[in-house]
Design a protein around this motif. Structure first.
Motif, PDB file in Angstrom:
ATOM      1  N   ASP A  88      10.617   1.099   3.353  1.00  0.00           N
ATOM      2  CA  ASP A  88      11.356   0.282   4.049  1.00  0.00           C
ATOM      3  C   ASP A  88      12.984   0.235   3.744  1.00  0.00           C
ATOM      4  N   ASN A  89      13.708   0.811   3.143  1.00  0.00           N
ATOM      5  CA  ASN A  89      14.555   0.978   2.955  1.00  0.00           C
ATOM      6  C   ASN A  89      16.045   1.950   3.945  1.00  0.00           C
ATOM      7  N   GLU A  90      15.194   2.529   4.321  1.00  0.00           N
ATOM      8  CA  GLU A  90      16.031   3.170   5.342  1.00  0.00           C
ATOM      9  C   GLU A  90      15.227   2.183   6.648  1.00  0.00           C
ATOM     10  N   LYS A  91      14.589   1.468   6.674  1.00  0.00           N
ATOM     11  CA  LYS A  91      14.845   0.180   7.533  1.00  0.00           C
ATOM     12  C   LYS A  91      15.029  -0.614   7.494  1.00  0.00           C
ATOM     13  N   ALA A  92      15.489  -1.124   5.782  1.00  0.00           N
ATOM     14  CA  ALA A  92      16.228  -1.645   5.563  1.00  0.00           C
ATOM     15  C   ALA A  92      18.041  -1.912   6.170  1.00  0.00           C
ATOM     16  N   LYS A  93      18.407  -0.552   5.736  1.00  0.00           N
ATOM     17  CA  LYS A  93      19.797   0.277   5.917  1.00  0.00           C
ATOM     18  C   LYS A  93      19.798   0.086   7.880  1.00  0.00           C
ATOM     19  N   GLU A  94      19.311   0.011   8.403  1.00  0.00           N
ATOM     20  CA  GLU A  94      19.329  -0.110   9.977  1.00  0.00           C
ATOM     21  C   GLU A  94      19.420  -1.485  10.475  1.00  0.00           C
ATOM     22  N   THR A  95      18.551  -2.198  10.486  1.00  0.00           N
ATOM     23  CA  THR A  95      18.573  -3.637  10.087  1.00  0.00           C
ATOM     24  C   THR A  95      20.208  -4.515   9.734  1.00  0.00           C
ATOM     25  N   LEU A  96      20.180  -4.071   8.563  1.00  0.00           N
ATOM     26  CA  LEU A  96      22.148  -4.202   7.948  1.00  0.00           C
ATOM     27  C   LEU A  96      23.056  -3.638   8.813  1.00  0.00           C
ATOM     28  N   VAL A  97      22.883  -2.657  10.113  1.00  0.00           N
ATOM     29  CA  VAL A  97      23.863  -2.274  10.608  1.00  0.00           C
ATOM     30  C   VAL A  97      23.555  -3.117  11.569  1.00  0.00           C
ATOM     31  N   ASN A  98      22.822  -2.305  12.135  1.00  0.00           N
ATOM     32  CA  ASN A  98      22.082  -3.465  13.610  1.00  0.00           C
ATOM     33  C   ASN A  98      22.563  -4.135  13.924  1.00  0.00           C
ATOM     34  N   ASN A  99      21.544  -5.040  12.826  1.00  0.00           N
ATOM     35  CA  ASN A  99      21.562  -6.612  13.088  1.00  0.00           C
ATOM     36  C   ASN A  99      22.374  -7.617  12.342  1.00  0.00           C
ATOM     37  N   HIS A 100      22.857  -6.913  11.646  1.00  0.00           N
ATOM     38  CA  HIS A 100      23.736  -8.001  10.488  1.00  0.00           C
ATOM     39  C   HIS A 100      25.014  -7.806  10.505  1.00  0.00           C
ATOM     40  N   GLY A 101      25.337  -6.236  11.419  1.00  0.00           N
ATOM     41  CA  GLY A 101      26.576  -5.568  11.313  1.00  0.00           C
ATOM     42  C   GLY A 101      27.566  -5.143  10.148  1.00  0.00           C
ATOM     43  N   MET A 102      27.144  -5.067   9.499  1.00  0.00           N
ATOM     44  CA  MET A 102      27.809  -4.225   8.113  1.00  0.00           C
ATOM     45  C   MET A 102      28.158  -2.647   8.089  1.00  0.00           C
ATOM     46  N   LYS A 103      29.094  -2.777   7.863  1.00  0.00           N
ATOM     47  CA  LYS A 103      30.006  -1.422   8.376  1.00  0.00           C
ATOM     48  C   LYS A 103      29.313  -0.679   6.711  1.00  0.00           C
ATOM     49  N   VAL A 104      28.867   1.097   7.055  1.00  0.00           N
ATOM     50  CA  VAL A 104      28.540   2.007   5.828  1.00  0.00           C
ATOM     51  C   VAL A 104      30.059   2.820   5.651  1.00  0.00           C
ATOM     52  N   VAL A 105      30.294   2.386   4.551  1.00  0.00           N
ATOM     53  CA  VAL A 105      31.677   3.893   4.087  1.00  0.00           C
ATOM     54  C   VAL A 105      30.979   4.775   2.680  1.00  0.00           C
ATOM     55  N   GLU A 106      31.466   5.693   3.435  1.00  0.00           N
ATOM     56  CA  GLU A 106      30.848   6.937   2.768  1.00  0.00           C
ATOM     57  C   GLU A 106      31.628   7.813   1.848  1.00  0.00           C
ATOM     58  N   LEU A 107      31.853   7.488   0.458  1.00  0.00           N
ATOM     59  CA  LEU A 107      32.723   7.801  -0.804  1.00  0.00           C
ATOM     60  C   LEU A 107      32.165   9.731  -0.984  1.00  0.00           C
ATOM     61  N   ASP A 108      33.394   9.893  -1.738  1.00  0.00           N
ATOM     62  CA  ASP A 108      33.143  11.880  -2.143  1.00  0.00           C
ATOM     63  C   ASP A 108      31.759  11.566  -2.985  1.00  0.00           C
ATOM     64  N   LYS A 109      31.178  12.087  -3.133  1.00  0.00           N
ATOM     65  CA  LYS A 109      29.410  11.586  -4.144  1.00  0.00           C
ATOM     66  C   LYS A 109      30.078  13.019  -5.058  1.00  0.00           C
ATOM     67  N   GLN A 110      30.897  13.556  -5.047  1.00  0.00           N
ATOM     68  CA  GLN A 110      30.946  14.760  -5.889  1.00  0.00           C
ATOM     69  C   GLN A 110      32.653  14.288  -6.726  1.00  0.00           C
ATOM     70  N   GLU A 111      33.173  13.575  -5.951  1.00  0.00           N
ATOM     71  CA  GLU A 111      33.849  12.785  -7.012  1.00  0.00           C
ATOM     72  C   GLU A 111      33.791  11.555  -7.936  1.00  0.00           C
ATOM     73  N   LEU A 112      32.741  10.778  -7.172  1.00  0.00           N
ATOM     74  CA  LEU A 112      31.894   9.436  -8.357  1.00  0.00           C
ATOM     75  C   LEU A 112      31.513  10.049  -9.432  1.00  0.00           C
ATOM     76  N   GLN A 113      30.612  11.563  -9.028  1.00  0.00           N
ATOM     77  CA  GLN A 113      30.209  12.167 -10.293  1.00  0.00           C
ATOM     78  C   GLN A 113      30.684  12.967 -11.433  1.00  0.00           C
ATOM     79  N   LYS A 114      32.540  13.382 -11.082  1.00  0.00           N
ATOM     80  CA  LYS A 114      33.423  13.482 -11.766  1.00  0.00           C
ATOM     81  C   LYS A 114      33.998  12.612 -12.161  1.00  0.00           C
TER      82      LYS A 114
END
Length: 344
Positions: A295-321
């Motif tokens: 359901d989480n995988e499908k929800a992400k696809e729906t948010l992007v493809n059906n509702h036009g949300m933009k996905v921003v990926e941040l540097d995970k290592q920097e977030l952890q630091k």
């Protein structure tokens, strides 16, 4: 109790009769066991209805797990045990449900770790930033020594855990332009009422604002807060896409929950009924976890493809630091955190 006494007396009479007729004591013992088993079966067949409460809607992961628990328990008991499900917070908030479990006014409830940490602080270990790298690590730790320790702590607080459920990774959404970690600075981000989760966003320079989930949409709509953080399924089901247009994929916390049963309810069951509840708990845990992933995988696809949300990926290592200092603020969780990390 009267039926057990009657069974014992009958067994005694049978034993006397057998001995008088030359029967063996082993035959008498077997007869006593059969009488006891008959009494147990009769008790197990008594009708019983359990109240199961959760705060999400009927399309949620929790509801799917709840239906699985209901169906399996009713199947195992041959319909002598039934489950009434109360979704949408009909019986109160998650905190109310937790108290209901302790008092015995609610029989069964799936409750998130963030709420349970108010009753058993060690469960807050799963709120620590980036402690879970993948789903399998979460499952292995919950089904292993960590889950056993947390289950024991809950039991000492009048809560029986019959399965560890999951809700998935929590991610940020916002109405402000965000492309780097520094863009989070100063943003008002609604969080759960968790000191640890608030500390995560403070470390990232944001302004964490704890707020009840029921108030969130209006707060976003009125710009009281700029954004929020939740698993994808919650973002979709709550129509967050109408007031936030950007997903910042932080995956800072992997949310878990306990499927709780009231000790007062459980102690009133026969041994057979307890086994059925245990089996239904294990079965529903498998169903709920599978639904969480899908359901989480499908929800992400729906948010992007059906509702036009933009996905921003941040540097995970920097977030952890930037958030590793949060661990220093909770030394009591260090040993348990190390154990969770050992399952990576």
């Amino acid at each position: 109790m009267k039926r057990k006494l009657l069974a014992v007396l009958l067994a005694g009479v049978m034993c006397t009769g057998l001995m008088a007729c030359g029967g063996s004591s082993s035959d008498a013992a077997a007869s006593a066991e059969e009488a006891e088993a008959t009494e147990d079966d009769a008790s197990a067949s008594a009708e019983s209805t359990l109240k199961l409460a959760h705060a999400d809607n009927e399309t949620s992961i929790f509801h799917q797990g709840s239906l699985a628990f209901k169906e399996k328990l009713e199947e195992l008991s041959g319909g002598t045990m039934t489950v009434e499900i109360y979704p949408n917070g009909q019986l109160g908030s998650l905190a109310d449900a937790a108290q209901g479990i302790q008092m015995g006014t609610i029989d069964v409830a799936p409750i998130s770790s963030t709420v349970l940490a108010n009753f058993s602080p060690s469960i807050g270990v799963y709120d620590l930033p980036f402690i879970i790298e993948n789903e399998q690590q979460a499952y292995d730790s919950l089904d292993g020594e960590v889950g056993e320790a947390l289950t024991a702590e809950l039991e000492s607080n009048s809560m029986l855990c019959k399965g560890w459920w999951t809700m998935g990774y929590r991610n940020v959404t916002t109405s402000k332009e965000t492309s780097t970690i520094d863009d989070l600075k100063g943003q008002k981000i609604r969080t759960q009422n968790s000191e640890i989760q608030m500390a995560i966003f403070t470390a990232l320079g944001a302004d964490p604002t704890p707020m009840d989930f029921s108030e969130l949409f209006t707060a976003l709509q009125q710009k009281t807060v700029d954004g929020q953080e939740n698993p994808y399924v919650n973002i979709l089901q709550s129509n967050i896409f109408e007031v936030n247009d950007t997903i910042v994929e932080t995956e800072h916390v992997y949310q878990v929950a306990g499927l709780l049963v009231s000790p007062k309810t459980y102690e009133g069951l026969t041994d057979a009924q307890k086994r059925w509840v245990d089996e239904a708990g294990a079965y529903s845990t498998t169903v709920e976890r599978e639904a969480c992933t899908a359901d989480n995988e499908k929800a992400k696809e729906t948010l992007v493809n059906n509702h036009g949300m933009k996905v921003v990926e941040l540097d995970k290592q920097e977030l952890q630091k930037r958030t590793e200092g949060v661990y220093d603020d909770y030394p009591d969780l260090k040993d348990l955190a190390d154990k969770v990390k050992s399952y990576k």
